[in-house]
Design a protein around this motif. Sequence first.
Motif, short mmCIF file in Angstrom:
data_model
loop_
_atom_site.label_atom_id
_atom_site.label_comp_id
_atom_site.label_asym_id
_atom_site.label_seq_id
_atom_site.Cartn_x
_atom_site.Cartn_y
_atom_site.Cartn_z
N TYR A 185 0.83 -1.21 0.00
CA TYR A 185 0.00 0.00 0.00
C TYR A 185 0.87 1.26 0.00
O TYR A 185 0.56 2.24 -0.69
CB TYR A 185 -0.93 0.02 1.21
CG TYR A 185 -2.00 -1.06 1.18
CD1 TYR A 185 -2.57 -1.46 -0.03
CD2 TYR A 185 -2.45 -1.67 2.35
CE1 TYR A 185 -3.55 -2.45 -0.07
CE2 TYR A 185 -3.43 -2.65 2.34
CZ TYR A 185 -3.97 -3.04 1.12
OH TYR A 185 -4.94 -4.01 1.10
N ILE A 186 1.96 1.23 0.77
CA ILE A 186 2.87 2.39 0.81
C ILE A 186 3.48 2.61 -0.56
O ILE A 186 3.60 3.76 -1.04
CB ILE A 186 3.95 2.20 1.89
CG1 ILE A 186 3.31 2.23 3.28
CG2 ILE A 186 5.03 3.27 1.77
CD1 ILE A 186 4.27 1.88 4.40
N TYR B 7 0.93 4.16 -2.63
CA TYR B 7 0.83 5.59 -2.29
C TYR B 7 1.90 6.38 -3.05
O TYR B 7 1.64 7.48 -3.57
CB TYR B 7 1.02 5.79 -0.78
CG TYR B 7 -0.28 5.96 -0.01
CD1 TYR B 7 -0.57 7.17 0.60
CD2 TYR B 7 -1.18 4.93 0.10
CE1 TYR B 7 -1.75 7.35 1.30
CE2 TYR B 7 -2.36 5.07 0.80
CZ TYR B 7 -2.65 6.29 1.40
OH TYR B 7 -3.82 6.44 2.10
N ALA C 52 -4.85 7.27 5.44
CA ALA C 52 -3.70 6.58 6.03
C ALA C 52 -3.64 6.82 7.54
O ALA C 52 -3.33 5.91 8.33
CB ALA C 52 -2.41 7.05 5.36
N TRP D 31 -5.41 2.25 4.78
CA TRP D 31 -4.41 2.34 3.73
C TRP D 31 -4.95 1.88 2.37
O TRP D 31 -4.65 2.48 1.33
CB TRP D 31 -3.18 1.52 4.11
CG TRP D 31 -2.35 2.15 5.19
CD1 TRP D 31 -2.44 1.94 6.53
CD2 TRP D 31 -1.31 3.12 5.00
NE1 TRP D 31 -1.54 2.70 7.21
CE2 TRP D 31 -0.81 3.43 6.29
CE3 TRP D 31 -0.74 3.73 3.89
CZ2 TRP D 31 0.21 4.33 6.49
CZ3 TRP D 31 0.29 4.62 4.08
CH2 TRP D 31 0.76 4.93 5.36
#
Length: 850
Positions: free
Chosen positions: A240-241, A244, A278, A283
């Motif tokens: 997910y990061i 992002y 977040a 997320w």
Amino acid sequence: MKKLKIEIPVLLPEVAHEQDACVQRLIEQLEGREGIEEIHVENTPPGVKESLLCFHYQPEIIPVARIQALARQVGAELTARFGHMVLEVEGIRHQRHARGVESALEEKSGVLDAEVSGSGVIRLEYDRQLVSKEALYQAIQEQNLGIRSGVVNRAGGKDHAAHAAPSGTSSPKKQEHVHTEGEEHEHKEGEEHEHGHAHGGPFGKNSELIFVLLCGALLGVGWGLTFIDGITSWISLACYIGAYFFGGYYTAKEAIESIAVKRFEIDFLMLIAAMGAAFLGEWAEGALLLFLFSLGHALEHYAMNKAQKSIAALAELAPRTALLKRSGQLDEVSIDQLQVGDVIVVKPNTKIPADGVVVDGKSSVNQAPITGESVPVDKEPVKDPQATFTRQQEVPAQHWVFAGSINGNGSLEIKVQKQASDSTLSRLVKLVNEAQTQKSPTQLFTDRFERIFVPSVLVLVVLLLFAWVVVDEPFSESFYRAMAVLVAASPCALAISTPSAVLSGVARAARGGVLIKGGRPLEDLGVLTAIAFDKTGTLTEGTPRLTHVVPYGSISEEELLRITVAVEQLSDHPLAKAVVRDGLKRFGQPDSGARKVPQAEDLQAVLGKGIQARLNETTVYIGNRALFEELGGAPLPADLNEKAARLEDEGNTTMIIRQDEQYIGVIALMDTPRPEAKATLEKLKKLGIRRMIMLTGDNQKVGNAVAREIGLTDAWGNLLPEQKVASIKELKQQESKVAMVGDGVNDAPAMAHSTVGIAMGAAGSDVALETADIALMADDLTNLPFAIGLSRQSKRIIQQNLWMSLGVTAFLIPATIFGFASIGIAVLIHEGSTLVVVFNALRLLAFRKE
């Protein structure tokens, strides 16, 4: 709305006051135009001879370049303090980004007005004493834009010292007091500059799209791993990061650019919403938001590029090289090296590289890319290959060719009459690009709406953040609702709804041989209920034709015609030339006809109402009825007088012929209606045009006859040019919105006062290209229903897009406030509506010309 004031030194001989005839002509041509609020003569400082003509105008509607072109048309010499240029740039991602660039450029000292289109076109008006062209290029490149090509300025005319301008009225946003100077515009095709693409990155110009796909892939992997037992949650979190990063990179980049110019655009709102998700531990939802938003941006950019490429294709119509004939040899040279007077060779089935006249060879040329004509036009050499033509209007259509048109099966030698930068195609490309920056009434409304709407949304979001204080719910729920409202209220679809339709409409019109100069005429043409037409050359052929030969007594029709032609061929009057031309045709071939015509002599004018000449020891008189009433001798027979009166009632100009004391007949001429006029007016009726009025300087009987023949609703005759202006004003009171169709030169004052001025045959007239709101490139009435039909469709699509974008926002805001829609649902609907309005607008590119 932004307003500017400019004061132009009008350098005309002995211009002492506002009532000067030349100044009045300039005021007439501009007064009443959309975007011009006031025109007057300023008091000049002591010792200054030039009169200062002051304009208060709105640059979003009419640029200073149009004002300058119209001033030059009436002979005003303008000073060169102000510059105007149109640039094509790379890196404009969407309409909201365009507005940010626009704001940044307007902050630059010396920039009077900046308009930036989402398609990548920038129009700048600037003060040369405060900012240089190079400084403007640098300011554009500082916005991470690459300059692809553009219109650069050449100072025109004589340099004049600028005078201090007196202070004037204030304006809502900013006011400039300037003296301007005429300038010419030169289109540099293919002018390239080294630059980095705004969409550039590790994957080149497709980086944004690849980043979107990586974001989607990481989001999918992260979400899929949550269903596998034994996989730790930090692996999904890492995905997910990553999502992002790839989904938020360009969003964050645009948000920072917007904040730098003190604008809070949708990118900033979306970024805050994703960060909020977040913060709450959602997320996956935040990554979904960024993925859908970035995907929407990429698809929007692709769709807008499609419309932009349709316009860019115009610039590619002309070949890059030409075969130059020198001393019997052919050299391939760049079209930029061609000079007026050069002779080039165009081989069969190739594109013509320059505007010019045919000096050798015959062929059919497809002019559809320039004029929209569906049938190829036959071309043949001019009689005198050494002749120099200063104006295209001097050259019959069968001799003139346009750059970008396509040669048929024959080989042609063409004498260049215009340099590449001044060709009709180059001017068309420049004006179409400039049209993209002119905002429509709907776009001006949406811009004003957004300036109020976005701050209101931010206030609402702040209030929703504190909902937990008055409502029994945790802070996290209030925060999530506020972020959802941020997404729902972002005016993405609203920002793109109108510009995308205007761009598509202008592009489609240009492909069909119609130049529409921006969103305002595009929208106004779609709501017209009345059209006024000039008669001569617009509804009619523009040249008189011999329509009737009526013998009287025992003489035959052929003998009457032979006598008439014998006398009239001694005269150089236009009606006499028409009689000779059409009379010889009735005898067969002109040469055989000439052999049948006897030789007359001793031509004389009689009482200013006719002529007389000697023929075979008789005196032949030809003239109107008033001539014979004053001439004396045998009276005009009542039955012949009645025949002449009947022909005049039908719109003909009559000539009675008498040989000595015996009347032998009457002939009639008429400026005949265009063959396509009647069918065209029928189509206009079907499109909803209620009134079609002919304005003519001819007598009312002639007007009525033409109106009956082709199906006009009204004919107003005996009008002087200033009376045509009064007629347009009267029509606007009756019908609200009225178009005026003419040639763009003689009808300029009436066209200026109409809602939309439409010039016919603009490909042959630089003046018509500069002054009209809409220019029909071919001298062909059948393009008018196409233009109006396209505008009607554009207006419908603009309204559909406006209601759709406003409707989605009106639905999503309460839906997210009351918890009926999550962030994911809101962004899905939001981005979906954006794509719908863009692709709805692209339907205009497929509009069919019936």
